[in-house]
Design a protein around this motif. Structure first.
Motif, PDB file in Angstrom:
ATOM      1  N   SER A  92      38.146  45.350  33.320  1.00  0.00           N
ATOM      2  CA  SER A  92      38.501  44.426  34.396  1.00  0.00           C
ATOM      3  C   SER A  92      37.264  43.971  35.164  1.00  0.00           C
ATOM      4  O   SER A  92      37.117  42.791  35.490  1.00  0.00           O
ATOM      5  CB  SER A  92      39.497  45.098  35.346  1.00  0.00           C
ATOM      6  OG  SER A  92      39.793  44.265  36.443  1.00  0.00           O
ATOM      7  N   ALA A  93      36.354  44.913  35.439  1.00  0.00           N
ATOM      8  CA  ALA A  93      35.119  44.548  36.155  1.00  0.00           C
ATOM      9  C   ALA A  93      34.260  43.608  35.321  1.00  0.00           C
ATOM     10  O   ALA A  93      33.660  42.662  35.848  1.00  0.00           O
ATOM     11  CB  ALA A  93      34.341  45.816  36.504  1.00  0.00           C
ATOM     12  N   ILE A  94      34.193  43.846  34.023  1.00  0.00           N
ATOM     13  CA  ILE A  94      33.397  42.972  33.140  1.00  0.00           C
ATOM     14  C   ILE A  94      33.953  41.552  33.144  1.00  0.00           C
ATOM     15  O   ILE A  94      33.213  40.567  33.203  1.00  0.00           O
ATOM     16  CB  ILE A  94      33.373  43.551  31.709  1.00  0.00           C
ATOM     17  CG1 ILE A  94      32.535  44.836  31.682  1.00  0.00           C
ATOM     18  CG2 ILE A  94      32.798  42.545  30.726  1.00  0.00           C
ATOM     19  CD1 ILE A  94      32.617  45.588  30.374  1.00  0.00           C
ATOM     20  N   LYS A  98      32.029  38.242  34.468  1.00  0.00           N
ATOM     21  CA  LYS A  98      31.840  37.082  33.596  1.00  0.00           C
ATOM     22  C   LYS A  98      32.290  35.798  34.280  1.00  0.00           C
ATOM     23  O   LYS A  98      31.590  34.768  34.245  1.00  0.00           O
ATOM     24  CB  LYS A  98      32.624  37.288  32.296  1.00  0.00           C
ATOM     25  CG  LYS A  98      32.425  36.160  31.288  1.00  0.00           C
ATOM     26  CD  LYS A  98      33.216  36.404  30.014  1.00  0.00           C
ATOM     27  CE  LYS A  98      33.026  35.248  29.027  1.00  0.00           C
ATOM     28  NZ  LYS A  98      33.821  35.445  27.787  1.00  0.00           N
ATOM     29  N   VAL A  99      33.465  35.841  34.943  1.00  0.00           N
ATOM     30  CA  VAL A  99      33.956  34.657  35.648  1.00  0.00           C
ATOM     31  C   VAL A  99      33.002  34.275  36.783  1.00  0.00           C
ATOM     32  O   VAL A  99      32.688  33.091  36.985  1.00  0.00           O
ATOM     33  CB  VAL A  99      35.375  34.915  36.186  1.00  0.00           C
ATOM     34  CG1 VAL A  99      35.832  33.768  37.076  1.00  0.00           C
ATOM     35  CG2 VAL A  99      36.357  35.107  35.045  1.00  0.00           C
ATOM     36  N   SER A 100      32.515  35.273  37.518  1.00  0.00           N
ATOM     37  CA  SER A 100      31.590  34.995  38.620  1.00  0.00           C
ATOM     38  C   SER A 100      30.290  34.393  38.110  1.00  0.00           C
ATOM     39  O   SER A 100      29.742  33.463  38.716  1.00  0.00           O
ATOM     40  CB  SER A 100      31.303  36.276  39.404  1.00  0.00           C
ATOM     41  OG  SER A 100      32.491  36.824  39.925  1.00  0.00           O
ATOM     42  N   LEU A 101      29.775  34.912  36.996  1.00  0.00           N
ATOM     43  CA  LEU A 101      28.532  34.382  36.436  1.00  0.00           C
ATOM     44  C   LEU A 101      28.699  32.939  35.971  1.00  0.00           C
ATOM     45  O   LEU A 101      27.781  32.124  36.109  1.00  0.00           O
ATOM     46  CB  LEU A 101      28.061  35.266  35.270  1.00  0.00           C
ATOM     47  CG  LEU A 101      27.506  36.638  35.660  1.00  0.00           C
ATOM     48  CD1 LEU A 101      27.174  37.452  34.419  1.00  0.00           C
ATOM     49  CD2 LEU A 101      26.269  36.497  36.537  1.00  0.00           C
ATOM     50  N   ILE A 102      29.876  32.616  35.419  1.00  0.00           N
ATOM     51  CA  ILE A 102      30.130  31.227  35.005  1.00  0.00           C
ATOM     52  C   ILE A 102      30.103  30.300  36.218  1.00  0.00           C
ATOM     53  O   ILE A 102      29.504  29.217  36.185  1.00  0.00           O
ATOM     54  CB  ILE A 102      31.473  31.130  34.264  1.00  0.00           C
ATOM     55  CG1 ILE A 102      31.392  31.846  32.907  1.00  0.00           C
ATOM     56  CG2 ILE A 102      31.871  29.672  34.056  1.00  0.00           C
ATOM     57  CD1 ILE A 102      32.722  31.945  32.190  1.00  0.00           C
ATOM     58  N   CYS A 103      30.749  30.726  37.320  1.00  0.00           N
ATOM     59  CA  CYS A 103      30.750  29.908  38.543  1.00  0.00           C
ATOM     60  C   CYS A 103      29.336  29.760  39.098  1.00  0.00           C
ATOM     61  O   CYS A 103      28.925  28.661  39.499  1.00  0.00           O
ATOM     62  CB  CYS A 103      31.664  30.529  39.592  1.00  0.00           C
ATOM     63  SG  CYS A 103      33.413  30.569  39.128  1.00  0.00           S
ATOM     64  N   LEU A 104      28.580  30.863  39.144  1.00  0.00           N
ATOM     65  CA  LEU A 104      27.210  30.798  39.655  1.00  0.00           C
ATOM     66  C   LEU A 104      26.332  29.926  38.767  1.00  0.00           C
ATOM     67  O   LEU A 104      25.508  29.146  39.256  1.00  0.00           O
ATOM     68  CB  LEU A 104      26.617  32.212  39.743  1.00  0.00           C
ATOM     69  CG  LEU A 104      27.126  33.083  40.877  1.00  0.00           C
ATOM     70  CD1 LEU A 104      26.598  34.502  40.733  1.00  0.00           C
ATOM     71  CD2 LEU A 104      26.701  32.514  42.226  1.00  0.00           C
TER      72      LEU A 104
END
Length: 264
Positions: A92-94, A98-104
């Motif tokens: 779940s953390a991964i 991943k979603v946060s890195l895509i947004c950033l």
């Protein structure tokens, strides 16, 4: 909601919401049932795993199944249980990372606003002109064949008042973005003297008093505050209100007119 009431769409909108809620309830019930299965399996897994291991040992080599072997297996399974329990949380953390890195990444690889779009001059360079645009070609998207503004020339003298009029899509907002340097410049020059004060056409109001919205967290300077009230023509508004500038505006300026919110 104003549009729905204007067209008398209340019943249709209600039916649409209720149908979506029915679908949501089905998904929620399915999710809760799956969650209960997962919880039961989570608490039963140590017993099930131990039973399977011991049955396997009995069928393979029943002679070696003694007290020391049993306690060793139980201790090993107990040690392995904690890392195994962390696997779902780690997954779940991964996924979240991943979603946060895509947004950033989307934000960081976006085009920067070029400082070279406009040339700001100080007051010592004053030649009687405040804004000068010469042979300007500007486009929001650089790969477009037809730019947003082309062959754009403008001269604004000091203390001159200008109104920009035109139909929808004529480029009035893009013209303001040219002065602020927020639209990519293809060619030409933009010279701006001094600083820019920009007032958006949509006023942004805090929930609080008129004074809170004007000070915006800064300490009170009585002289400057009175000058700001007079410059924005708010003195008559504050005089007509029962509590003056201590009047509560409400959520997003609920009890203020559009002009009052804009002046505030």
């Amino acid at each position: 909601m104003k549009i729905i009431k204007l067209h008398s769409w209340e019943d249709n909108f209600k039916n649409l919401i209720e149908s979506l809620r029915d679908k949501e309830f089905k998904w929620l019930s399915k999710s809760q049932i799956q969650k209960s299965y997962g919880t039961a399996l989570y608490w039963m897994s140590p017993t099930l795993v131990s039973s399977v291991v011991f049955l396997g040992c009995m069928f393979v080599n029943s002679a070696s199944l003694n007290a020391s072997t049993i306690f060793t297996i139980l201790a090993t399974l107990r040690t392995m249980s904690e890392p195994v329990k962390m696997i779902p949380e780690a997954l779940s953390a991964i996924i979240q990372v991943k979603v946060s890195l895509i947004c950033l990444n989307t934000f960081l690889v976006d085009d920067e606003l070029a400082d070279k779009n406009i040339l700001k001059k100080n007051q010592q360079q004053n030649c009687g002109l405040d804004i000068v645009v010469e042979s300007g070609i500007f486009s929001w998207e650089l790969d477009l064949s037809v730019p947003t503004l082309r062959s754009f020339d403008l001269v604004v003298k000091r203390a001159q008042k200008i109104a920009v009029c035109g139909p929808v899509g004529a480029g009035k907002s893009s013209f303001l973005c040219v002065i602020m340097g927020e639209i990519p410049k293809i060619s030409g020059s933009v010279d701006v003297l001094g600083s820019i004060a920009y007032v958006s056409q949509t006023s942004w109001i805090q929930s609080g008093t008129i004074r809170d919205n004007i000070l915006f967290g800064q300490p009170m300077d009585k002289g400057r505050y009175i000058k700001a009230i007079k410059a924005c023509a708010l003195n008559k508004d504050t005089e007509n209100l029962n509590y003056g500038d201590l009047t509560e505006i409400g959520q997003r300026g609920l009890n203020m007119s559009g002009g009052q919110k804009q002046r505030i």
